[in-house]
Scaffold this motif. Structure first.
Motif, PDB file in Angstrom:
ATOM      1  N   ALA A 154       0.803  -1.207   0.000  1.00 18.00           N
ATOM      2  CA  ALA A 154       0.000   0.000   0.000  1.00 18.00           C
ATOM      3  C   ALA A 154       0.842   1.265   0.000  1.00 18.00           C
ATOM      4  CB  ALA A 154      -0.918   0.016   1.224  1.00 18.00           C
ATOM      5  N   ASN A 155       2.048   1.185   0.467  1.00 21.45           N
ATOM      6  CA  ASN A 155       2.905   2.357   0.593  1.00 21.45           C
ATOM      7  C   ASN A 155       4.094   2.275  -0.340  1.00 21.45           C
ATOM      8  OD1 ASN A 155       1.711   3.801   2.985  1.00 21.45           O
ATOM      9  ND2 ASN A 155       2.038   1.776   3.853  1.00 21.45           N
ATOM     10  N   VAL A 156       4.597   3.435  -0.702  1.00 20.15           N
ATOM     11  CA  VAL A 156       5.820   3.493  -1.485  1.00 20.15           C
ATOM     12  C   VAL A 156       6.812   4.409  -0.780  1.00 20.15           C
ATOM     13  CG1 VAL A 156       4.777   2.993  -3.722  1.00 20.15           C
ATOM     14  CG2 VAL A 156       4.930   5.342  -2.963  1.00 20.15           C
ATOM     15  N   ILE A 157       8.070   4.073  -0.967  1.00 14.17           N
ATOM     16  CA  ILE A 157       9.171   4.920  -0.543  1.00 14.17           C
ATOM     17  C   ILE A 157       9.830   5.343  -1.841  1.00 14.17           C
ATOM     18  CG2 ILE A 157      11.366   5.025   0.666  1.00 14.17           C
ATOM     19  CD1 ILE A 157      10.401   2.575   2.289  1.00 14.17           C
ATOM     20  N   TYR A 158      10.049   6.623  -2.012  1.00 15.49           N
ATOM     21  CA  TYR A 158      10.625   7.053  -3.270  1.00 15.49           C
ATOM     22  C   TYR A 158      11.518   8.273  -3.076  1.00 15.49           C
ATOM     23  CZ  TYR A 158       6.556  10.190  -3.286  1.00 15.49           C
ATOM     24  OH  TYR A 158       5.596  11.099  -2.957  1.00 15.49           O
ATOM     25  N   ILE A 159      12.333   8.473  -4.087  1.00 17.13           N
ATOM     26  CA  ILE A 159      13.271   9.578  -4.101  1.00 17.13           C
ATOM     27  C   ILE A 159      12.824  10.571  -5.165  1.00 17.13           C
ATOM     28  CG2 ILE A 159      15.683  10.228  -4.546  1.00 17.13           C
ATOM     29  CD1 ILE A 159      15.405   8.407  -2.123  1.00 17.13           C
ATOM     30  N   LYS A 160      12.809  11.842  -4.814  1.00 14.22           N
ATOM     31  CA  LYS A 160      12.602  12.914  -5.787  1.00 14.22           C
ATOM     32  C   LYS A 160      13.903  13.692  -5.859  1.00 14.22           C
ATOM     33  CE  LYS A 160       7.841  14.392  -6.085  1.00 14.22           C
ATOM     34  NZ  LYS A 160       6.915  15.492  -5.809  1.00 14.22           N
ATOM     35  N   VAL A 161      14.347  13.944  -7.047  1.00 10.94           N
ATOM     36  CA  VAL A 161      15.579  14.698  -7.228  1.00 10.94           C
ATOM     37  C   VAL A 161      15.220  16.148  -7.538  1.00 10.94           C
ATOM     38  CG1 VAL A 161      17.733  14.885  -8.519  1.00 10.94           C
ATOM     39  CG2 VAL A 161      16.706  12.639  -8.116  1.00 10.94           C
ATOM     40  N   ASN A 162      15.663  17.051  -6.659  1.00 10.78           N
ATOM     41  CA  ASN A 162      15.440  18.484  -6.833  1.00 10.78           C
ATOM     42  C   ASN A 162      16.768  19.194  -6.643  1.00 10.78           C
ATOM     43  OD1 ASN A 162      12.630  18.233  -7.118  1.00 10.78           O
ATOM     44  ND2 ASN A 162      12.333  18.261  -4.909  1.00 10.78           N
ATOM     45  N   ASP A 163      17.174  19.994  -7.605  1.00  7.60           N
ATOM     46  CA  ASP A 163      18.439  20.738  -7.520  1.00  7.60           C
ATOM     47  C   ASP A 163      19.609  19.842  -7.140  1.00  7.60           C
ATOM     48  OD1 ASP A 163      17.147  23.167  -8.151  1.00  7.60           O
ATOM     49  OD2 ASP A 163      16.603  23.457  -6.040  1.00  7.60           O
ATOM     50  N   SER A 164      19.684  18.668  -7.773  1.00  8.50           N
ATOM     51  CA  SER A 164      20.760  17.685  -7.540  1.00  8.50           C
ATOM     52  C   SER A 164      20.777  17.141  -6.115  1.00  8.50           C
ATOM     53  CB  SER A 164      22.128  18.280  -7.876  1.00  8.50           C
ATOM     54  OG  SER A 164      22.175  18.660  -9.227  1.00  8.50           O
ATOM     55  N   LYS A 165      19.676  17.285  -5.389  1.00  7.59           N
ATOM     56  CA  LYS A 165      19.560  16.730  -4.040  1.00  7.59           C
ATOM     57  C   LYS A 165      18.529  15.615  -4.056  1.00  7.59           C
ATOM     58  CE  LYS A 165      20.785  20.993  -1.726  1.00  7.59           C
ATOM     59  NZ  LYS A 165      20.347  22.046  -0.834  1.00  7.59           N
ATOM     60  N   PHE A 166      18.844  14.518  -3.363  1.00  9.13           N
ATOM     61  CA  PHE A 166      17.946  13.372  -3.291  1.00  9.13           C
ATOM     62  C   PHE A 166      17.077  13.500  -2.042  1.00  9.13           C
ATOM     63  CE2 PHE A 166      21.489  12.075  -5.857  1.00  9.13           C
ATOM     64  CZ  PHE A 166      20.884  11.411  -6.903  1.00  9.13           C
ATOM     65  N   ASN A 167      15.783  13.723  -2.241  1.00 12.83           N
ATOM     66  CA  ASN A 167      14.842  13.900  -1.138  1.00 12.83           C
ATOM     67  C   ASN A 167      13.983  12.646  -0.999  1.00 12.83           C
ATOM     68  OD1 ASN A 167      15.632  16.676  -0.632  1.00 12.83           O
ATOM     69  ND2 ASN A 167      14.678  17.093  -2.600  1.00 12.83           N
ATOM     70  N   LEU A 168      13.812  12.189   0.223  1.00 12.80           N
ATOM     71  CA  LEU A 168      13.122  10.938   0.525  1.00 12.80           C
ATOM     72  C   LEU A 168      11.679  11.204   0.936  1.00 12.80           C
ATOM     73  CD1 LEU A 168      13.327   7.843   1.046  1.00 12.80           C
ATOM     74  CD2 LEU A 168      14.154   8.413   3.342  1.00 12.80           C
ATOM     75  N   TYR A 169      10.745  10.472   0.292  1.00 10.62           N
ATOM     76  CA  TYR A 169       9.313  10.618   0.565  1.00 10.62           C
ATOM     77  C   TYR A 169       8.666   9.255   0.786  1.00 10.62           C
ATOM     78  CZ  TYR A 169       9.587  15.355  -1.364  1.00 10.62           C
ATOM     79  OH  TYR A 169       9.905  16.666  -1.615  1.00 10.62           O
ATOM     80  N   THR A 170       7.530   9.254   1.460  1.00  4.57           N
ATOM     81  CA  THR A 170       6.655   8.088   1.535  1.00  4.57           C
ATOM     82  C   THR A 170       5.250   8.546   1.154  1.00  4.57           C
ATOM     83  OG1 THR A 170       6.027   8.367   3.862  1.00  4.57           O
ATOM     84  CG2 THR A 170       7.975   7.032   3.418  1.00  4.57           C
ATOM     85  N   LYS A 171       4.449   7.588   0.695  1.00  2.95           N
ATOM     86  CA  LYS A 171       3.058   7.898   0.363  1.00  2.95           C
ATOM     87  C   LYS A 171       2.236   6.626   0.461  1.00  2.95           C
ATOM     88  CE  LYS A 171       0.056   9.791  -3.209  1.00  2.95           C
ATOM     89  NZ  LYS A 171      -0.029  10.510  -4.480  1.00  2.95           N
ATOM     90  N   ASN A 172       1.056   6.719   1.066  1.00  4.51           N
ATOM     91  CA  ASN A 172       0.115   5.611   1.098  1.00  4.51           C
ATOM     92  C   ASN A 172      -0.732   5.713  -0.162  1.00  4.51           C
ATOM     93  OD1 ASN A 172      -2.309   4.049   1.479  1.00  4.51           O
ATOM     94  ND2 ASN A 172      -1.728   3.874   3.614  1.00  4.51           N
ATOM     95  N   VAL A 173      -0.432   4.866  -1.139  1.00  2.00           N
ATOM     96  CA  VAL A 173      -1.166   4.930  -2.403  1.00  2.00           C
ATOM     97  C   VAL A 173      -2.492   4.185  -2.335  1.00  2.00           C
ATOM     98  CG1 VAL A 173       0.817   5.366  -3.866  1.00  2.00           C
ATOM     99  CG2 VAL A 173       0.175   3.023  -3.358  1.00  2.00           C
ATOM    100  N   LYS A 174      -2.620   3.262  -1.391  1.00  2.00           N
ATOM    101  CA  LYS A 174      -3.876   2.523  -1.240  1.00  2.00           C
ATOM    102  C   LYS A 174      -4.992   3.472  -0.815  1.00  2.00           C
ATOM    103  CE  LYS A 174      -5.775  -1.630   0.862  1.00  2.00           C
ATOM    104  NZ  LYS A 174      -5.464  -2.803   1.693  1.00  2.00           N
ATOM    105  N   LYS A 175      -4.672   4.396   0.070  1.00  2.00           N
ATOM    106  CA  LYS A 175      -5.664   5.355   0.556  1.00  2.00           C
ATOM    107  C   LYS A 175      -5.565   6.684  -0.174  1.00  2.00           C
ATOM    108  CE  LYS A 175      -5.802   3.306   5.123  1.00  2.00           C
ATOM    109  NZ  LYS A 175      -5.545   3.470   6.542  1.00  2.00           N
ATOM    110  N   ASP A 176      -4.743   6.721  -1.245  1.00  2.00           N
ATOM    111  CA  ASP A 176      -4.509   7.937  -2.014  1.00  2.00           C
ATOM    112  C   ASP A 176      -4.107   9.086  -1.095  1.00  2.00           C
ATOM    113  OD1 ASP A 176      -4.139   9.252  -4.348  1.00  2.00           O
ATOM    114  OD2 ASP A 176      -6.255   9.666  -4.742  1.00  2.00           O
ATOM    115  N   GLY A 177      -3.212   8.781  -0.155  1.00  2.00           N
ATOM    116  CA  GLY A 177      -2.758   9.767   0.814  1.00  2.00           C
ATOM    117  C   GLY A 177      -1.801  10.779   0.225  1.00  2.00           C
ATOM    118  N   GLU A 178      -1.496  11.770   1.027  1.00  2.00           N
ATOM    119  CA  GLU A 178      -0.544  12.804   0.637  1.00  2.00           C
ATOM    120  C   GLU A 178       0.871  12.272   0.787  1.00  2.00           C
ATOM    121  OE1 GLU A 178      -1.255  15.921  -0.534  1.00  2.00           O
ATOM    122  OE2 GLU A 178      -3.322  15.204  -0.582  1.00  2.00           O
TER     123      GLU A 178
END
Length: 186
Positions: free
Chosen positions: A56-80
């Protein structure tokens, strides 16, 4: 039947994939949750996927300005999306998908679980980070090998040569010595 075989080809019906994460674009990092009604929700896009966890959840990296930022999101509940950390250097996670270890921009090892961050005492100047099949978190620092013990560290070996590797069986191995003469330990 959701799976049938024609010759040597296995054919999967869509029911094989309900209540799970799916990717709709090859290598594009877009992931959806496919519910029991075969409807998609919880889109995560424009990201570099690091790992999916617990269905249900994902852990992912977003790259912004050459910085690796770590996020999580509950996709089962369409969470933020929840930003866990900015400018991380390395990442490992336990098999339950609920505990994440990362190296922050100060080269400290941080445990993230249940929305809380804990800096692992004495775990500085991290060179590499890995998790064994038994969910033991191993890291190297200054050519020494350690494992996480609660909120601290315990030493396993010194004079480590190269990186710690984990076999497909989940066992870790490492080399002690130098490039000319070393012993391998499991």
């Amino acid at each position: 039947k959701s799976v049938r075989t024609v010759g040597t080809v296995r054919i999967y019906g869509i029911s094989s994939f309900k209540n799970t994460l799916i990717s709709t674009e090859r290598n594009a990092g877009t992931v959806y949750y496919l519910n029991s009604k075969y409807e998609t929700s919880g889109k995560v896009s424009d990201t570099v996927m690091a790992v999916t966890v617990d269905g249900a959840n994902v852990i992912y990296i977003k790259v912004n300005d050459s910085k690796f930022n770590l996020y999580t999101k509950n996709v089962k509940k369409d969470g933020e999306q929840v930003k866990v950390a900015s400018n991380i250097q390395d990442l490992a996670y336990l098999s339950d998908g609920k505990t994440i270890f990362y190296v922050n921009n100060d080269d400290q090892l941080v445990k993230y679980s249940g929305g809380k961050e804990t800096v692992i005492k004495g775990a500085d100047d991290i060179d590499s980070l890995t998790v064994t099949g038994d969910d033991v978190v191993l890291f190297t620092s200054d050519d020494a090998l350690f494992y996480v013990n609660g909120s601290g560290k315990k030493s396993l070996a010194s004079e480590i040569y190269g990186r710690v590797s984990v076999l497909p069986t989940g066992e870790a191995y490492y080399r002690v010595g130098d490039k000319d003469s070393f012993d391998v330990y499991y």
